[in-house]
Design a protein around this motif. Structure first.
Motif, PDB file in Angstrom:
ATOM      1  N   ALA A 153      13.908  -9.779   6.307  1.00  0.00           N
ATOM      2  CA  ALA A 153      12.532  -9.677   6.812  1.00  0.00           C
ATOM      3  C   ALA A 153      12.210  -8.642   7.495  1.00  0.00           C
ATOM      4  CB  ALA A 153      12.360 -10.898   7.542  1.00  0.00           C
ATOM      5  N   ASP A 154      13.207  -8.004   8.162  1.00  0.00           N
ATOM      6  CA  ASP A 154      12.687  -6.665   8.926  1.00  0.00           C
ATOM      7  C   ASP A 154      12.726  -5.646   8.143  1.00  0.00           C
ATOM      8  OD1 ASP A 154      12.521  -5.081  11.514  1.00  0.00           O
ATOM      9  OD2 ASP A 154      14.351  -4.046  10.548  1.00  0.00           O
ATOM     10  N   ALA A 155      13.544  -5.511   7.118  1.00  0.00           N
ATOM     11  CA  ALA A 155      13.532  -4.479   6.073  1.00  0.00           C
ATOM     12  C   ALA A 155      12.078  -4.442   5.376  1.00  0.00           C
ATOM     13  CB  ALA A 155      14.643  -4.535   5.319  1.00  0.00           C
ATOM     14  N   VAL A 156      11.673  -5.559   4.643  1.00  0.00           N
ATOM     15  CA  VAL A 156      10.495  -5.629   4.302  1.00  0.00           C
ATOM     16  C   VAL A 156       9.335  -5.325   5.026  1.00  0.00           C
ATOM     17  CG1 VAL A 156       8.718  -7.421   3.129  1.00  0.00           C
ATOM     18  CG2 VAL A 156      11.212  -7.473   2.410  1.00  0.00           C
ATOM     19  N   SER A 157       9.407  -5.791   6.458  1.00  0.00           N
ATOM     20  CA  SER A 157       8.194  -5.423   7.324  1.00  0.00           C
ATOM     21  C   SER A 157       8.227  -3.825   7.462  1.00  0.00           C
ATOM     22  CB  SER A 157       8.370  -6.164   8.654  1.00  0.00           C
ATOM     23  OG  SER A 157       7.525  -5.886   9.606  1.00  0.00           O
ATOM     24  N   VAL A 158       9.241  -3.306   7.858  1.00  0.00           N
ATOM     25  CA  VAL A 158       9.709  -1.650   8.170  1.00  0.00           C
ATOM     26  C   VAL A 158       9.285  -1.007   7.166  1.00  0.00           C
ATOM     27  CG1 VAL A 158      11.169  -0.053   8.567  1.00  0.00           C
ATOM     28  CG2 VAL A 158      11.170  -2.296  10.042  1.00  0.00           C
ATOM     29  N   LEU A 159       9.508  -1.295   5.762  1.00  0.00           N
ATOM     30  CA  LEU A 159       9.340  -0.571   4.596  1.00  0.00           C
ATOM     31  C   LEU A 159       7.915  -0.832   4.320  1.00  0.00           C
ATOM     32  CD1 LEU A 159      12.501  -1.001   2.805  1.00  0.00           C
ATOM     33  CD2 LEU A 159      11.593   1.196   3.727  1.00  0.00           C
ATOM     34  N   SER A 160       7.131  -2.008   4.418  1.00  0.00           N
ATOM     35  CA  SER A 160       5.699  -2.090   3.867  1.00  0.00           C
ATOM     36  C   SER A 160       4.792  -1.125   4.948  1.00  0.00           C
ATOM     37  CB  SER A 160       5.433  -3.615   4.404  1.00  0.00           C
ATOM     38  OG  SER A 160       6.047  -4.558   3.455  1.00  0.00           O
ATOM     39  N   ARG A 161       5.210  -0.844   6.123  1.00  0.00           N
ATOM     40  CA  ARG A 161       4.609  -0.140   7.064  1.00  0.00           C
ATOM     41  C   ARG A 161       4.792   1.407   6.818  1.00  0.00           C
ATOM     42  NH1 ARG A 161       6.455  -3.911  10.407  1.00  0.00           N
ATOM     43  NH2 ARG A 161       7.562  -2.273  11.702  1.00  0.00           N
ATOM     44  N   PHE A 162       5.915   1.810   6.276  1.00  0.00           N
ATOM     45  CA  PHE A 162       6.547   3.210   6.114  1.00  0.00           C
ATOM     46  C   PHE A 162       5.456   4.013   5.264  1.00  0.00           C
ATOM     47  CE2 PHE A 162       8.762   6.372   3.707  1.00  0.00           C
ATOM     48  CZ  PHE A 162       9.421   7.316   4.885  1.00  0.00           C
ATOM     49  N   ALA A 163       4.996   5.099   6.066  1.00  0.00           N
ATOM     50  CA  ALA A 163       3.988   5.952   5.365  1.00  0.00           C
ATOM     51  C   ALA A 163       4.838   7.252   4.668  1.00  0.00           C
ATOM     52  CB  ALA A 163       2.976   6.360   6.317  1.00  0.00           C
ATOM     53  N   GLY A 164       4.539   7.274   3.415  1.00  0.00           N
ATOM     54  CA  GLY A 164       5.094   8.662   2.702  1.00  0.00           C
ATOM     55  C   GLY A 164       6.125   8.113   1.697  1.00  0.00           C
ATOM     56  N   GLN A 165       6.447   8.728   0.695  1.00  0.00           N
ATOM     57  CA  GLN A 165       7.647   8.494  -0.352  1.00  0.00           C
ATOM     58  C   GLN A 165       7.014   7.113  -0.885  1.00  0.00           C
ATOM     59  OE1 GLN A 165      11.312   9.354   2.271  1.00  0.00           O
ATOM     60  NE2 GLN A 165      11.849  10.024   0.118  1.00  0.00           N
ATOM     61  N   ASP A 166       5.696   7.078  -1.334  1.00  0.00           N
ATOM     62  CA  ASP A 166       5.173   5.758  -1.790  1.00  0.00           C
ATOM     63  C   ASP A 166       5.910   5.173  -2.932  1.00  0.00           C
ATOM     64  OD1 ASP A 166       3.342   6.223   0.121  1.00  0.00           O
ATOM     65  OD2 ASP A 166       1.779   6.962  -1.288  1.00  0.00           O
ATOM     66  N   ALA A 167       6.266   6.213  -4.010  1.00  0.00           N
ATOM     67  CA  ALA A 167       6.972   5.416  -5.187  1.00  0.00           C
ATOM     68  C   ALA A 167       8.503   4.891  -4.795  1.00  0.00           C
ATOM     69  CB  ALA A 167       7.324   6.371  -6.208  1.00  0.00           C
ATOM     70  N   LEU A 168       9.057   5.716  -3.907  1.00  0.00           N
ATOM     71  CA  LEU A 168      10.328   5.189  -3.732  1.00  0.00           C
ATOM     72  C   LEU A 168      10.091   3.923  -2.539  1.00  0.00           C
ATOM     73  CD1 LEU A 168      13.520   5.791  -3.886  1.00  0.00           C
ATOM     74  CD2 LEU A 168      13.318   7.336  -1.988  1.00  0.00           C
ATOM     75  N   ARG A 169       9.028   4.000  -1.796  1.00  0.00           N
ATOM     76  CA  ARG A 169       8.998   2.821  -0.796  1.00  0.00           C
ATOM     77  C   ARG A 169       8.852   1.408  -1.808  1.00  0.00           C
ATOM     78  NH1 ARG A 169       4.245   0.408   1.040  1.00  0.00           N
ATOM     79  NH2 ARG A 169       3.172   2.364   0.100  1.00  0.00           N
ATOM     80  N   GLU A 170       7.977   1.642  -2.882  1.00  0.00           N
ATOM     81  CA  GLU A 170       7.584   0.541  -3.530  1.00  0.00           C
ATOM     82  C   GLU A 170       8.805  -0.037  -4.316  1.00  0.00           C
ATOM     83  OE1 GLU A 170       4.832  -1.368  -3.654  1.00  0.00           O
ATOM     84  OE2 GLU A 170       4.198  -0.093  -2.253  1.00  0.00           O
ATOM     85  N   ALA A 171       9.765   0.936  -4.793  1.00  0.00           N
ATOM     86  CA  ALA A 171      11.095   0.514  -5.386  1.00  0.00           C
ATOM     87  C   ALA A 171      11.861  -0.215  -4.534  1.00  0.00           C
ATOM     88  CB  ALA A 171      11.660   1.842  -5.935  1.00  0.00           C
ATOM     89  N   TYR A 172      11.985   0.198  -3.106  1.00  0.00           N
ATOM     90  CA  TYR A 172      12.864  -0.396  -2.366  1.00  0.00           C
ATOM     91  C   TYR A 172      12.110  -1.986  -1.970  1.00  0.00           C
ATOM     92  CZ  TYR A 172      15.302   3.432   0.054  1.00  0.00           C
ATOM     93  OH  TYR A 172      16.348   4.424   0.023  1.00  0.00           O
ATOM     94  N   LEU A 173      10.939  -1.900  -2.114  1.00  0.00           N
ATOM     95  CA  LEU A 173      10.336  -3.350  -1.847  1.00  0.00           C
ATOM     96  C   LEU A 173      10.394  -4.313  -3.002  1.00  0.00           C
ATOM     97  CD1 LEU A 173       6.960  -2.054   0.235  1.00  0.00           C
ATOM     98  CD2 LEU A 173       8.858  -3.429   0.961  1.00  0.00           C
ATOM     99  N   GLY A 174      10.475  -3.620  -4.079  1.00  0.00           N
ATOM    100  CA  GLY A 174      10.772  -4.433  -5.288  1.00  0.00           C
ATOM    101  C   GLY A 174      12.128  -4.835  -5.390  1.00  0.00           C
ATOM    102  N   PHE A 175      13.008  -4.124  -4.967  1.00  0.00           N
ATOM    103  CA  PHE A 175      14.436  -4.526  -4.929  1.00  0.00           C
ATOM    104  C   PHE A 175      14.641  -5.442  -3.915  1.00  0.00           C
ATOM    105  CE2 PHE A 175      19.017  -3.896  -3.356  1.00  0.00           C
ATOM    106  CZ  PHE A 175      19.461  -4.129  -4.532  1.00  0.00           C
ATOM    107  N   LEU A 176      14.146  -5.468  -2.565  1.00  0.00           N
ATOM    108  CA  LEU A 176      14.198  -6.588  -1.753  1.00  0.00           C
ATOM    109  C   LEU A 176      13.380  -7.678  -2.087  1.00  0.00           C
ATOM    110  CD1 LEU A 176      13.363  -4.307   1.404  1.00  0.00           C
ATOM    111  CD2 LEU A 176      15.299  -5.795   1.131  1.00  0.00           C
ATOM    112  N   ALA A 177      12.345  -7.772  -2.958  1.00  0.00           N
ATOM    113  CA  ALA A 177      11.586  -8.966  -3.626  1.00  0.00           C
ATOM    114  C   ALA A 177      12.696  -9.656  -4.304  1.00  0.00           C
ATOM    115  CB  ALA A 177      10.326  -8.609  -4.084  1.00  0.00           C
ATOM    116  N   ALA A 178      13.452  -8.622  -5.187  1.00  0.00           N
ATOM    117  CA  ALA A 178      14.184  -9.400  -6.336  1.00  0.00           C
ATOM    118  C   ALA A 178      15.593  -9.925  -5.741  1.00  0.00           C
ATOM    119  CB  ALA A 178      14.542  -8.530  -7.580  1.00  0.00           C
ATOM    120  N   ARG A 179      15.927  -9.681  -4.714  1.00  0.00           N
ATOM    121  CA  ARG A 179      17.475  -9.646  -4.009  1.00  0.00           C
ATOM    122  C   ARG A 179      17.405 -10.319  -2.546  1.00  0.00           C
ATOM    123  NH1 ARG A 179      21.501  -8.344  -7.772  1.00  0.00           N
ATOM    124  NH2 ARG A 179      22.852  -9.386  -6.175  1.00  0.00           N
ATOM    125  N   GLU A 180      17.631 -11.477  -2.314  1.00  0.00           N
ATOM    126  CA  GLU A 180      17.812 -11.786  -1.098  1.00  0.00           C
ATOM    127  C   GLU A 180      18.986 -11.438  -0.309  1.00  0.00           C
ATOM    128  OE1 GLU A 180      16.187 -13.558   2.302  1.00  0.00           O
ATOM    129  OE2 GLU A 180      15.149 -13.643   0.328  1.00  0.00           O
TER     130      GLU A 180
END
Length: 175
Positions: free
Chosen positions: A5-32
């Motif tokens: 949950a912290d990783a999702v929260s931190v990365l949701s607020r991260f500014a920059g590297q938008d495509a990579l940030r979205e890939a991280y968030l997608g990976f986190l959404a797919a894998r508990e």
């Protein structure tokens, strides 16, 4: 709050590297289990660019498995509840320096293929933080490193080309 949950929260607020940030968030959404080393598809890791008190030198480790100079960091542990805490724990363990201070917002993201402790090829979704050492800090090499030393930012070893974006992000944060 869990590390996931912290990783999702931190990365949701991260500014920059938008495509990579979205890939991280997608990976986190797919894998508990995305923050666990046992996740063979890849896993979130946390690292720290440790700068000296003047901001003119970086503490780098000569990684035994990779054979290159890198920033400090590594796998998240079951006891970690935040990514920043994982990065600070790794930096403290690997440097032996007490009194390190971490900027709580990441400065850079990097995905890289690696064969880590699982023994099979995987990926590290590395979340990178800026850490400042106290005045006069003297590192003590741990068993996780072949060598550990301060490098002036204007005289880094020759094989650290992939660290320049991280260093540029850190210097931009300091401005």
């Amino acid at each position: 709050m869990s590390l996931h949950a912290d990783a999702v929260s931190v990365l949701s607020r991260f500014a920059g590297q938008d495509a990579l940030r979205e890939a991280y968030l997608g990976f986190l959404a797919a894998r508990e289990d995305a923050c666990q080393r046992s996740c063979a598809a890849g896993h979130i890791t946390a690292s720290a660019l440790v700068l000296d008190a003047t901001g003119s030198s970086a503490l780098l480790t000569l990684h035994p498995r990779v054979g290159r100079w890198l920033q400090l960091g590594g796998h998240c542990e079951p006891t970690d509840s935040t990514l920043a805490g994982a990065a600070l724990r790794e930096a403290s363990e690997e440097s032996g320096i007490r009194g390190l201070r971490i900027e709580p917002t990441p400065i850079h993201l990097d995905v890289h293929p690696i064969t880590c402790s699982l023994g099979v090829p995987t990926r590290h979704f590395d979340v990178r933080f800026l850490v400042r050492a106290p005045v006069g800090a003297r590192p003590v090499r741990s068993a996780e490193s072949v060598d550990l030393q301060w490098w002036p930012l204007d005289a880094l070893p020759s094989n650290v080309d992939d660290l320049y974006p991280l260093i540029e992000s850190a210097l931009a944060r300091l401005r």
